[in-house]
Design a protein around this motif. Sequence first.
Motif, PDB file in Angstrom:
ATOM      1  N   GLN A  79       0.807  -1.220   0.000  1.00  0.00           N
ATOM      2  CA  GLN A  79       0.000   0.000   0.000  1.00  0.00           C
ATOM      3  C   GLN A  79       0.841   1.271   0.000  1.00  0.00           C
ATOM      4  O   GLN A  79       0.285   2.368   0.011  1.00  0.00           O
ATOM      5  N   GLY A  80       2.141   1.115  -0.011  1.00  0.00           N
ATOM      6  CA  GLY A  80       3.014   2.274  -0.047  1.00  0.00           C
ATOM      7  C   GLY A  80       3.743   2.491   1.256  1.00  0.00           C
ATOM      8  O   GLY A  80       3.414   1.905   2.297  1.00  0.00           O
ATOM      9  N   VAL A  81       4.741   3.354   1.222  1.00  0.00           N
ATOM     10  CA  VAL A  81       5.599   3.564   2.387  1.00  0.00           C
ATOM     11  C   VAL A  81       4.859   4.254   3.517  1.00  0.00           C
ATOM     12  O   VAL A  81       5.144   4.002   4.694  1.00  0.00           O
ATOM     13  N   THR A  82       3.906   5.129   3.217  1.00  0.00           N
ATOM     14  CA  THR A  82       3.212   5.867   4.272  1.00  0.00           C
ATOM     15  C   THR A  82       2.369   4.955   5.146  1.00  0.00           C
ATOM     16  O   THR A  82       2.114   5.263   6.316  1.00  0.00           O
ATOM     17  N   VAL A  83       1.928   3.846   4.586  1.00  0.00           N
ATOM     18  CA  VAL A  83       1.113   2.889   5.343  1.00  0.00           C
ATOM     19  C   VAL A  83       1.970   1.773   5.930  1.00  0.00           C
ATOM     20  O   VAL A  83       1.714   1.289   7.034  1.00  0.00           O
ATOM     21  N   GLY A  84       3.028   1.382   5.229  1.00  0.00           N
ATOM     22  CA  GLY A  84       3.794   0.205   5.629  1.00  0.00           C
ATOM     23  C   GLY A  84       4.802   0.431   6.731  1.00  0.00           C
ATOM     24  O   GLY A  84       5.009  -0.438   7.586  1.00  0.00           O
ATOM     25  N   TYR A  85       5.476   1.594   6.737  1.00  0.00           N
ATOM     26  CA  TYR A  85       6.542   1.832   7.715  1.00  0.00           C
ATOM     27  C   TYR A  85       6.024   2.707   8.846  1.00  0.00           C
ATOM     28  O   TYR A  85       5.613   3.854   8.616  1.00  0.00           O
ATOM     29  N   THR A  86       6.068   2.163  10.059  1.00  0.00           N
ATOM     30  CA  THR A  86       5.409   2.847  11.183  1.00  0.00           C
ATOM     31  C   THR A  86       6.282   2.941  12.426  1.00  0.00           C
ATOM     32  O   THR A  86       5.798   3.364  13.478  1.00  0.00           O
ATOM     33  N   CYS A  87       7.551   2.541  12.355  1.00  0.00           N
ATOM     34  CA  CYS A  87       8.430   2.633  13.522  1.00  0.00           C
ATOM     35  C   CYS A  87       9.658   3.458  13.151  1.00  0.00           C
ATOM     36  O   CYS A  87      10.277   3.225  12.101  1.00  0.00           O
ATOM     37  N   ARG A  88      10.019   4.377  14.020  1.00  0.00           N
ATOM     38  CA  ARG A  88      11.068   5.339  13.682  1.00  0.00           C
ATOM     39  C   ARG A  88      12.017   5.561  14.857  1.00  0.00           C
ATOM     40  O   ARG A  88      11.785   5.106  15.982  1.00  0.00           O
ATOM     41  N   LEU A  89      13.094   6.320  14.551  1.00  0.00           N
ATOM     42  CA  LEU A  89      13.974   6.802  15.598  1.00  0.00           C
ATOM     43  C   LEU A  89      13.287   7.926  16.361  1.00  0.00           C
ATOM     44  O   LEU A  89      12.478   8.673  15.801  1.00  0.00           O
ATOM     45  N   GLN A  90      13.629   8.071  17.628  1.00  0.00           N
ATOM     46  CA  GLN A  90      12.946   9.068  18.449  1.00  0.00           C
ATOM     47  C   GLN A  90      13.387  10.493  18.113  1.00  0.00           C
ATOM     48  O   GLN A  90      12.560  11.387  17.959  1.00  0.00           O
ATOM     49  N   ALA A  91      14.680  10.698  17.988  1.00  0.00           N
ATOM     50  CA  ALA A  91      15.195  12.055  17.756  1.00  0.00           C
ATOM     51  C   ALA A  91      15.082  12.440  16.281  1.00  0.00           C
ATOM     52  O   ALA A  91      15.366  11.618  15.403  1.00  0.00           O
ATOM     53  N   PRO A  92      14.662  13.662  16.006  1.00  0.00           N
ATOM     54  CA  PRO A  92      14.612  14.104  14.604  1.00  0.00           C
ATOM     55  C   PRO A  92      16.008  14.263  14.028  1.00  0.00           C
ATOM     56  O   PRO A  92      16.985  14.480  14.763  1.00  0.00           O
ATOM     57  N   GLU A  93      16.118  14.126  12.710  1.00  0.00           N
ATOM     58  CA  GLU A  93      17.390  14.277  12.015  1.00  0.00           C
ATOM     59  C   GLU A  93      17.259  15.306  10.908  1.00  0.00           C
ATOM     60  O   GLU A  93      16.360  15.219  10.082  1.00  0.00           O
TER      61      GLU A  93
END
Length: 594
Positions: free
Chosen positions: A447-461
């Motif tokens: 369904q695309g990256v906006t739906v599939g990837y949901t876990c990230r690093l805490q600090a912004p880069e």
Amino acid sequence: MDADQRRKRKRANHGGTTSALKLILSFRSLTLGIILFLFTLFYFSGSDRSPFRPVLRVSGFTRVLPVLLTQDYFGGGGKSLPLVIESRVLLPDHLLLVLSNRVRRGESLECVYYHQLGDADLLDEMLVKLAISADDYQESKSIVRCELPPVNYSAAVDLRRPGGEVVEGNWMASSRRAANWGKVVYEAILDWNTVVVLAKGLNLKPRREVDPAEFRCHFSLSNNLSREESFVFTTEATAAAQEVVRCLLPRSIRKNNTALAEGIRVTVSRVEDSSASPAALPSVAKVYNPKSHGMRGEGEGKYELCACTMLWNQASVLKEWVMYHSWLGVERWFIYDNNSDDGLQDVADELNSRNHNVSRHVWPWIKAQEAGFSHCALRAKYECKWVGFFDVDEFFYFPRHGGQTPLPGQNSLRAMVSNYTDSPTIAEVRTMCHSFGPSGLTEPPKQGVTVGYTCRLQAPERHKSFVRPDLLDMTLLNIVHHFKLREGYKSTNVAEGTAVINHYKYQVWDTFKAKFLRRVSTYVTNWQDDHNKGSKDRAPGLGTEAVEPPDWRLRFCEVWDTGLKDFVLGSFADVGTGLLPWERSSSSSARRRR
């Protein structure tokens, strides 16, 4: 093989061009008259003549050659135009041929290589290989990619259609030499009364301006790549940084009509204290006028918000990126295609059929992203008030906090930047990035990256930005999607709680490992190189080899963040089928093919 046999073979190979050459020569008197008139106009109406000895060569005639040679004469009934090789560039992994006219899309072409005999550089045995690919280039040219010449074969490669006759490049050219990518002027773009020249081999440091007095630009009507006497006019540089040198146009053109500069070859030299006639870089660049090729008509005004990106083999994610950001208000798209071979043009055509206003610009130059963005900024300034420079794995998002913040509406991104359009000081809007990891996945999300990837690093880069292209510094200095602004202007930072960018940087391994093959930035180290290992442009702890770590799918996961996923599914999914717009278009295309 004796000399008589070689002469017979060469007559057989080149005899097919005789009739074409006769046709060309029949126009010679007319053409010489036109060129001499232009020479007289430019040379004697200005005082910026070159220190090089002014020699006007008939090779300037090739600019009008495609017009004079009709389709009915070549290829039978208008089926194909002649192959007119304008220049050659020896890149690290292939040989690039620039043609002064268009070839048919999907047309099969053959690259013809010649063996070198001894030190005399004589051409003898022919070797024929299929071209890697061919593509449109600028508004009326083509490029053809050939394999690198084998050992002991010349880089003066010619072309032919399968079973056809060899085309030895430009009949009137005085040089068949291939320029080396490490030392060449490769693009030139008109900007009012100046020309911005892009060059390899200047060896300028990143992030710094240099004294423009160190450089000169030289203009020519000739196709000769290197002979100094071919360049008739010399002008001073007014700005220089990285791979960019900006010079004044010759005074005669500035006084009459700057549009006359389009199509004139230009190069650059570095002034040496001990040299009265500094050596100029070889050049394959002719002045390009973006104002005459824009998609915005006279009197229509500028688009409020545009976007520019450079990509390689990312056609599969382009639809999601364009469709999503179009809903947020992006009106115009500049897609710089860095040698893709995954059907990017077909995707652009599909998006345009849905009124997304996408233009694909072929950018064949390797590791030249910063110069490409400078090129794009100059194109965009005639059509756009604001232009964003960000990648196709980066998505703007307006987060909600506890349900208190209202959902972003259509065109909300355009509204955000337009608040600063009339600002007397703000010329850049910056937004922070959150980097997402594989999120436990092992295959690309359907369904695309906006739906599939949901876990990230805490600090912004880092952060990405939108800029006002008419307020950039004259050097066009940029690093990692940021430009130096004109004096008196500054940037503003959007609060993280207002807007962020979801950067789907660390995707499933099969997608991510493509980054090991190449990096488009001039100043970003390739992952295979064993230095600068602490750079933020690398994956932490990954090393220099494209070997998947056992726990890759679990890496870069500190915070589960489904905000953009929830918004996309709630706002874009079809009520009946649940399909997202970029899925529906793919399904429709598949049905049409069946």
